[in-house]
Scaffold this motif. Structure first.
Motif, PDB file in Angstrom:
ATOM      1  N   MET A   1       0.859  -1.169   0.000  1.00  0.00           N
ATOM      2  CA  MET A   1       0.000   0.000   0.000  1.00  0.00           C
ATOM      3  C   MET A   1       0.901   1.226   0.000  1.00  0.00           C
ATOM      4  N   GLY A   2       0.968   2.016   1.122  1.00  0.00           N
ATOM      5  CA  GLY A   2       1.802   3.206   1.138  1.00  0.00           C
ATOM      6  C   GLY A   2       1.165   4.274   0.279  1.00  0.00           C
ATOM      7  N   VAL A   3       1.818   5.430   0.155  1.00  0.00           N
ATOM      8  CA  VAL A   3       1.291   6.507  -0.662  1.00  0.00           C
ATOM      9  C   VAL A   3       1.885   6.334  -2.041  1.00  0.00           C
ATOM     10  N   LEU A   4       1.157   5.752  -2.961  1.00  0.00           N
ATOM     11  CA  LEU A   4       1.689   5.392  -4.267  1.00  0.00           C
ATOM     12  C   LEU A   4       0.740   5.883  -5.334  1.00  0.00           C
ATOM     13  N   ASN A   5       1.242   6.111  -6.541  1.00  0.00           N
ATOM     14  CA  ASN A   5       0.398   6.374  -7.684  1.00  0.00           C
ATOM     15  C   ASN A   5       0.774   5.422  -8.793  1.00  0.00           C
ATOM     16  N   GLY A   6       0.065   5.535  -9.920  1.00  0.00           N
ATOM     17  CA  GLY A   6       0.291   4.582 -10.992  1.00  0.00           C
ATOM     18  C   GLY A   6       1.724   4.559 -11.469  1.00  0.00           C
ATOM     19  N   LYS A   7       2.324   5.732 -11.625  1.00  0.00           N
ATOM     20  CA  LYS A   7       3.701   5.776 -12.111  1.00  0.00           C
ATOM     21  C   LYS A   7       4.642   5.081 -11.183  1.00  0.00           C
ATOM     22  N   TRP A 111      -7.232   3.129   2.511  1.00  0.00           N
ATOM     23  CA  TRP A 111      -6.439   1.977   2.070  1.00  0.00           C
ATOM     24  C   TRP A 111      -7.245   0.679   2.053  1.00  0.00           C
ATOM     25  N   ARG A 112      -8.268   0.586   2.904  1.00  0.00           N
ATOM     26  CA  ARG A 112      -9.157  -0.577   2.834  1.00  0.00           C
ATOM     27  C   ARG A 112      -9.868  -0.605   1.482  1.00  0.00           C
ATOM     28  N   PHE A 113     -10.329   0.563   1.049  1.00  0.00           N
ATOM     29  CA  PHE A 113     -10.967   0.675  -0.263  1.00  0.00           C
ATOM     30  C   PHE A 113      -9.994   0.280  -1.377  1.00  0.00           C
ATOM     31  N   ILE A 114      -8.763   0.740  -1.301  1.00  0.00           N
ATOM     32  CA  ILE A 114      -7.777   0.440  -2.336  1.00  0.00           C
ATOM     33  C   ILE A 114      -7.491  -1.059  -2.404  1.00  0.00           C
ATOM     34  N   VAL A 115      -7.297  -1.694  -1.261  1.00  0.00           N
ATOM     35  CA  VAL A 115      -7.006  -3.129  -1.241  1.00  0.00           C
ATOM     36  C   VAL A 115      -8.187  -3.921  -1.787  1.00  0.00           C
ATOM     37  N   GLN A 116      -9.382  -3.561  -1.372  1.00  0.00           N
ATOM     38  CA  GLN A 116     -10.566  -4.286  -1.838  1.00  0.00           C
ATOM     39  C   GLN A 116     -10.753  -4.141  -3.344  1.00  0.00           C
ATOM     40  N   GLN A 117     -10.581  -2.922  -3.848  1.00  0.00           N
ATOM     41  CA  GLN A 117     -10.763  -2.698  -5.273  1.00  0.00           C
ATOM     42  C   GLN A 117      -9.652  -3.349  -6.092  1.00  0.00           C
ATOM     43  N   SER A 118      -8.450  -3.364  -5.560  1.00  0.00           N
ATOM     44  CA  SER A 118      -7.308  -3.906  -6.301  1.00  0.00           C
ATOM     45  C   SER A 118      -7.352  -5.421  -6.389  1.00  0.00           C
ATOM     46  N   THR A 119      -7.886  -6.067  -5.372  1.00  0.00           N
ATOM     47  CA  THR A 119      -7.877  -7.534  -5.319  1.00  0.00           C
ATOM     48  C   THR A 119      -9.236  -8.164  -5.559  1.00  0.00           C
ATOM     49  N   GLY A 120     -10.312  -7.367  -5.436  1.00  0.00           N
ATOM     50  CA  GLY A 120     -11.654  -7.929  -5.540  1.00  0.00           C
ATOM     51  C   GLY A 120     -12.041  -8.740  -4.323  1.00  0.00           C
ATOM     52  N   CYS A 121     -11.278  -8.583  -3.241  1.00  0.00           N
ATOM     53  CA  CYS A 121     -11.523  -9.356  -2.019  1.00  0.00           C
ATOM     54  C   CYS A 121     -11.809  -8.399  -0.867  1.00  0.00           C
ATOM     55  N   CYS A 122     -12.892  -8.649  -0.158  1.00  0.00           N
ATOM     56  CA  CYS A 122     -13.298  -7.761   0.939  1.00  0.00           C
ATOM     57  C   CYS A 122     -12.890  -8.290   2.309  1.00  0.00           C
ATOM     58  N   SER A 123     -12.000  -9.251   2.340  1.00  0.00           N
ATOM     59  CA  SER A 123     -11.560  -9.816   3.613  1.00  0.00           C
ATOM     60  C   SER A 123     -10.832  -8.773   4.454  1.00  0.00           C
ATOM     61  N   GLU A 124     -11.303  -8.588   5.681  1.00  0.00           N
ATOM     62  CA  GLU A 124     -10.629  -7.666   6.592  1.00  0.00           C
ATOM     63  C   GLU A 124      -9.251  -8.185   6.974  1.00  0.00           C
ATOM     64  N   ALA A 125      -9.105  -9.497   7.046  1.00  0.00           N
ATOM     65  CA  ALA A 125      -7.806 -10.094   7.377  1.00  0.00           C
ATOM     66  C   ALA A 125      -6.779  -9.785   6.292  1.00  0.00           C
ATOM     67  N   LEU A 126      -7.210  -9.855   5.025  1.00  0.00           N
ATOM     68  CA  LEU A 126      -6.308  -9.505   3.927  1.00  0.00           C
ATOM     69  C   LEU A 126      -5.880  -8.048   4.033  1.00  0.00           C
ATOM     70  N   PHE A 127      -6.858  -7.179   4.240  1.00  0.00           N
ATOM     71  CA  PHE A 127      -6.513  -5.760   4.367  1.00  0.00           C
ATOM     72  C   PHE A 127      -5.498  -5.539   5.473  1.00  0.00           C
ATOM     73  N   GLU A 128      -5.686  -6.141   6.631  1.00  0.00           N
ATOM     74  CA  GLU A 128      -4.788  -5.933   7.758  1.00  0.00           C
ATOM     75  C   GLU A 128      -3.368  -6.414   7.438  1.00  0.00           C
ATOM     76  N   GLU A 129      -3.266  -7.520   6.715  1.00  0.00           N
ATOM     77  CA  GLU A 129      -1.935  -8.027   6.371  1.00  0.00           C
ATOM     78  C   GLU A 129      -1.204  -7.057   5.450  1.00  0.00           C
ATOM     79  N   VAL A 130      -1.908  -6.560   4.446  1.00  0.00           N
ATOM     80  CA  VAL A 130      -1.282  -5.620   3.514  1.00  0.00           C
ATOM     81  C   VAL A 130      -0.944  -4.310   4.222  1.00  0.00           C
ATOM     82  N   TYR A 131      -1.871  -3.817   5.024  1.00  0.00           N
ATOM     83  CA  TYR A 131      -1.652  -2.556   5.742  1.00  0.00           C
ATOM     84  C   TYR A 131      -0.451  -2.666   6.675  1.00  0.00           C
TER      85      TYR A 131
END
Length: 266
Positions: A1-7, A111-131
């Motif tokens: 995650m982090g503060v990232l953009n497409g480039k 960042w929860r929104f970003i993870v969910q949209q990027s992976t198509g997965c709404c798992s809170e456990a997934l979000f926490e691991e990435v965060y």
């Protein structure tokens, strides 16, 4: 995650060159190694340098798609790296409707929104691991030569500040990378309540440094946020990767002025 953009997703950088030496030792070494021409100047071109964090001072240790997939695959996500990257870019560039700011406090809702949209997965456990991964200093690298160049600037009396659109994880990350004490100020959008390109964030840095806009230059990788935002605040700006390509070049420009680029071409 982090503060990232497409480039930023496609940037590949070498391993971090940050040192475990104490900042004071780094400044002493930098002063001793500085060319006489640098030390003989009556004064630097600017009294302070502001730097962006993600994409300029800091770069991800791994590609974002690789990180997301490493964790998401455990939750049944079956997407290609390109698909994750495209979904990430789309989500990141979608206007954030829940708040005027993306990075409020620790930035978790965004960042929860970003993870969910990027992976198509709404798992809170997934979000926490990435965060949590992006909270670790191992997730980030310092730009090559950054510590050495910034230490040279400090040794020459130039003040330094970070000005970043980031959540509240930034300060602990800088501390873990042993560079927090290099800076006279760290201005984080989540703390001041405005994000670049709003000139108020740059004005906050000027107030903390007690300097006028004409005495400062800002370096960042986003034309809209960093260049246009800084110039709206009356601050000179150099676009990373276009106007300047290394922190050594930044230091030379500040300490030698326009002659620095001429010397590099010789």
């Amino acid at each position: 995650m982090g503060v990232l953009n497409g480039k930023l997703q496609q940037q590949q950088h070498s391993r971090a060159l940050h040192s475990t030496a104490q900042p004071l030792q780094l400044q002493q070494v930098a002063a001793a190694a500085m060319p006489r021409s640098w030390l003989s100047l009556s004064r630097p071109a600017y009294k302070a340098v502001l730097v962006d964090a993600a994409g300029t001072l800091l770069v991800p240790s791994e590609r974002t798609a690789d990180v997301y997939l490493r964790y998401a695959s455990k939750y049944g996500v079956d997407l290609s790296e390109q698909e994750v990257l495209q979904r990430f870019r789309s989500a990141y560039n979608t206007p954030w409707g829940q708040s005027p700011l993306r990075y409020v406090g620790d930035g978790r809702p965004f960042w929860r929104f970003i993870v969910q949209q990027s992976t198509g997965c709404c798992s809170e456990a997934l979000f926490e691991e990435v965060y949590e991964y992006y909270e670790q200093p191992e997730a980030w690298e310092l730009a090559p030569g950054a510590v050495q160049a910034l230490s040279k600037l400090r040794a020459a009396g130039v003040r330094l500040a970070v000005v970043s659109n980031f959540d509240t994880r930034l300060r602990p990350i800088l501390a873990a990378l042993n560079v927090d004490s290099l800076f006279d100020a760290v201005v984080v959008s989540a703390e001041v309540g405005v994000e670049k390109p709003n000139p108020v964030i740059f004005e906050s840095a000027l107030q903390q440094l007690r300097l006028r806009p004409s005495e400062v230059v800002h370096v960042g990788d986003d034309r809209r946020n960093d260049v246009w935002g800084a110039r709206d605040a009356g601050v000179a700006a150099w676009l990373w990767g276009v106007d300047v390509h290394s922190f050594d070049q930044v230091a030379r420009r500040v300490l030698l002025g326009v002659a620095a680029d001429d010397e590099e071409e010789e």
